[in-house]
Design an enzyme around this catalytic site. Structure first.
Site, PDB file in Angstrom:
ATOM      1  N   HIS A   1      -2.856   8.157   6.017  1.00  0.00           N
ATOM      2  CA  HIS A   1      -3.057   6.824   5.432  1.00  0.00           C
ATOM      3  C   HIS A   1      -4.416   6.281   5.888  1.00  0.00           C
ATOM      4  CE1 HIS A   1      -1.996   3.064   3.590  1.00  0.00           C
ATOM      5  NE2 HIS A   1      -2.072   2.401   4.736  1.00  0.00           N
TER       6      HIS A   1
ATOM      7  N   CYS B   1       0.805  -1.224   0.000  1.00  0.00           N
ATOM      8  CA  CYS B   1       0.000   0.000   0.000  1.00  0.00           C
ATOM      9  C   CYS B   1       0.838   1.274   0.000  1.00  0.00           C
ATOM     10  CB  CYS B   1      -0.939  -0.002   1.196  1.00  0.00           C
ATOM     11  SG  CYS B   1      -1.954  -1.483   1.279  1.00  0.00           S
TER      12      CYS B   1
ATOM     13  N   PHE C   1       2.012  -3.417   3.866  1.00  0.00           N
ATOM     14  CA  PHE C   1       2.478  -4.716   4.340  1.00  0.00           C
ATOM     15  C   PHE C   1       3.949  -4.883   3.967  1.00  0.00           C
ATOM     16  CE2 PHE C   1      -1.782  -7.283   4.268  1.00  0.00           C
ATOM     17  CZ  PHE C   1      -2.263  -6.487   5.288  1.00  0.00           C
TER      18      PHE C   1
ATOM     19  N   GLU D   1      -0.855   5.190  13.380  1.00  0.00           N
ATOM     20  CA  GLU D   1      -0.452   6.340  12.574  1.00  0.00           C
ATOM     21  C   GLU D   1      -0.473   7.611  13.419  1.00  0.00           C
ATOM     22  OE1 GLU D   1      -1.365   8.551   8.302  1.00  0.00           O
ATOM     23  OE2 GLU D   1      -2.813   7.110   9.084  1.00  0.00           O
TER      24      GLU D   1
ATOM     25  N   LYS E   1      -9.749   7.866   2.397  1.00  0.00           N
ATOM     26  CA  LYS E   1     -10.201   6.500   2.135  1.00  0.00           C
ATOM     27  C   LYS E   1     -11.627   6.278   2.630  1.00  0.00           C
ATOM     28  CE  LYS E   1      -5.609   4.324   2.144  1.00  0.00           C
ATOM     29  NZ  LYS E   1      -4.823   5.536   2.479  1.00  0.00           N
TER      30      LYS E   1
ATOM     31  N   HIS F   1      -9.833   1.763  -0.223  1.00  0.00           N
ATOM     32  CA  HIS F   1      -8.369   1.617  -0.223  1.00  0.00           C
ATOM     33  C   HIS F   1      -7.931   0.990  -1.541  1.00  0.00           C
ATOM     34  CE1 HIS F   1      -4.345   1.123   0.898  1.00  0.00           C
ATOM     35  NE2 HIS F   1      -4.453   0.366   1.972  1.00  0.00           N
TER      36      HIS F   1
END
Length: 412
Positions: free
Chosen positions: A303, A163, A400, A314, A335, A340
């Site tokens: 994010h 991502c 990830f 975050e 998002k 996403h």
């Protein structure tokens, strides 16, 4: 590396809330949601626990000529549609092929092509597998096809860092332009993996929201009742140039790509570091390249995926950098509207960040019910004015594998 200023001269997007960058931006400001119930037989066939996603508002194969679309996986289709828009928006720059580069990204690549080929092999045998299968499924297909379409010969590079992918591709483009490898770069990312396998997999790891009865409100970053992210698809593309090149050809300039930072957590393959050390360092690196301090930042596109663990982590990472001031900076969690887009999400959110600075407004964060005390970002359900004067914003992406990528934009 030189200190040349890098500017944005063109933008293009195909997203769940709009078929173009302007349409996506208008819908975002209006508080639209791109999430909706999936109308496919395979949802019931496989008894999927999640029955919705944020599909693109406009299918790319309805935009491209049929012979072109048939040779491309949907991920590359999205990339080409967004890049064609961005290139036209930049005024179709006249640039020597050897001075035009491609920095592109995807998180997964041609998943539909790969799994369709597997089905064909099992059901019809090897002679029925298309000869273009590998060139369509490979992760570098989007970059390669953009290079072919625009005759970009400086280089065509691919990032695949989950991502964080397309944000990292933008950071790479800054470095490549400053290193003199190109005068113009097509940068961005794409993804099209709304597929039974990915929905089942992400559901199995408890990463997706299961609000099947209310898809439009399922993505709710920072809300205390958030339960996972919403799968999205599409692409975002930015045309980046050295300021000297852009001014020499009289190009319009949206804003300045002031800096970028890329780090790794080395903590866990799917979970980000709860201490936020790697993410914090990526922010600091972006500001350092921009020649700025945390006090200069006036807006953040977070994010903020709407996962129970990711959102507070975050916040911790940003508080490490900004201290108590993080609670005063207008933050957008876009998002909530788009879902996403995985490898395409950073580029789309970079475009939103550039437009936020241009229009001096932080876009709204929809679906914020009761804000989680552990994620006390300054979010608003309505557009928030950013005020007069110079503006500096950052856009965050975390993936990830422990990938962290942050890009800083300054107003033109």
């Amino acid at each position: 590396m030189s200190n040349s200023r890098i500017v944005v001269t063109g933008i293009g997007a195909s997203s769940p809330i709009g078929g173009t960058a302007p349409d996506s931006w208008s819908a975002l400001l209006d508080g639209a949601s791109g999430a909706r119930t999936l109308e496919y037989d395979w949802v019931e066939q496989y008894n999927l626990p999640v029955t919705f996603a944020a599909q693109a508002a406009v299918r790319p194969d309805t935009v491209l000529e049929r012979p072109v679309a048939k040779r491309l996986d949907p991920s590359s289709q999205f990339a080409l549609v967004a890049a064609m828009e961005a290139w036209a928006d930049a005024g179709s720059p006249e640039v020597e092929p050897e001075r035009l580069g491609v920095d592109f990204a995807t998180g997964i690549g041609g998943l539909w092509t790969l799994l369709d080929a597997w089905d064909t092999l099992r059901e019809k045998g090897p002679r029925r597998v298309l000869p273009m299968t590998v060139p369509m499924l490979m992760p570098n297909a989007a970059a390669g096809n953009l290079s072919l379409h625009f005759n970009a010969r400086a280089y065509a590079r691919t990032v695949a860092s989950a991502c964080a992918s397309s944000t990292e591709s933008i950071v790479n483009a800054i470095e490549h332009l400053r290193d003199g490898l190109a005068d113009v770069v097509i940068a961005g990312g794409t993804e099209s993996v709304i597929h039974p396998v990915t929905i089942a997999s992400f559901s199995s790891m408890q990463a997706l929201s299961k609000r099947n009865d209310s898809p439009e409100t399922a993505s709710r970053p920072a809300s205390i009742d958030r339960d996972g992210f919403v799968m999205g698809e599409g692409a975002g593309v930015l045309i980046l140039e050295t300021e000297e090149h852009a001014k020499a050809r009289g190009a319009k300039i949206y804003g300045v790509v002031a800096g970028g930072g890329v780090t790794a957590d080395s903590y866990h393959i799917t979970a980000n570091d709860p201490e936020g050390a790697g993410a914090s360092r990526a922010v600091r690196l972006a500001l350092e390249m921009a020649g700025a301090s945390p006090d200069d930042v006036t807006h953040i596109n977070a994010h903020a995926t709407s996962t129970p663990v990711g959102d507070p982590n975050e916040y911790v990472a940003l508080k490490n950098v900004f201290g108590d001031r993080i609670d005063e900076i207008p933050v957008s969690a876009t998002k909530a509207s788009t879902g996403h887009l995985l490898g395409g999400t950073g580029a789309l959110e970079a475009i939103f960040t550039v437009l936020a600075l241009r229009d001096r407004v932080a876009p709204p964060t929809i679906n914020l019910t009761e804000q989680d005390p552990a994620v006390p970002f300054r979010l608003s359900g309505a557009p928030t004015p950013l005020g007069a004067g110079d503006q500096l914003a950052i856009s965050n992406s975390f993936g990830f594998g422990g990938h962290n990528a942050v890009v800083a934009f300054a107003s033109a």
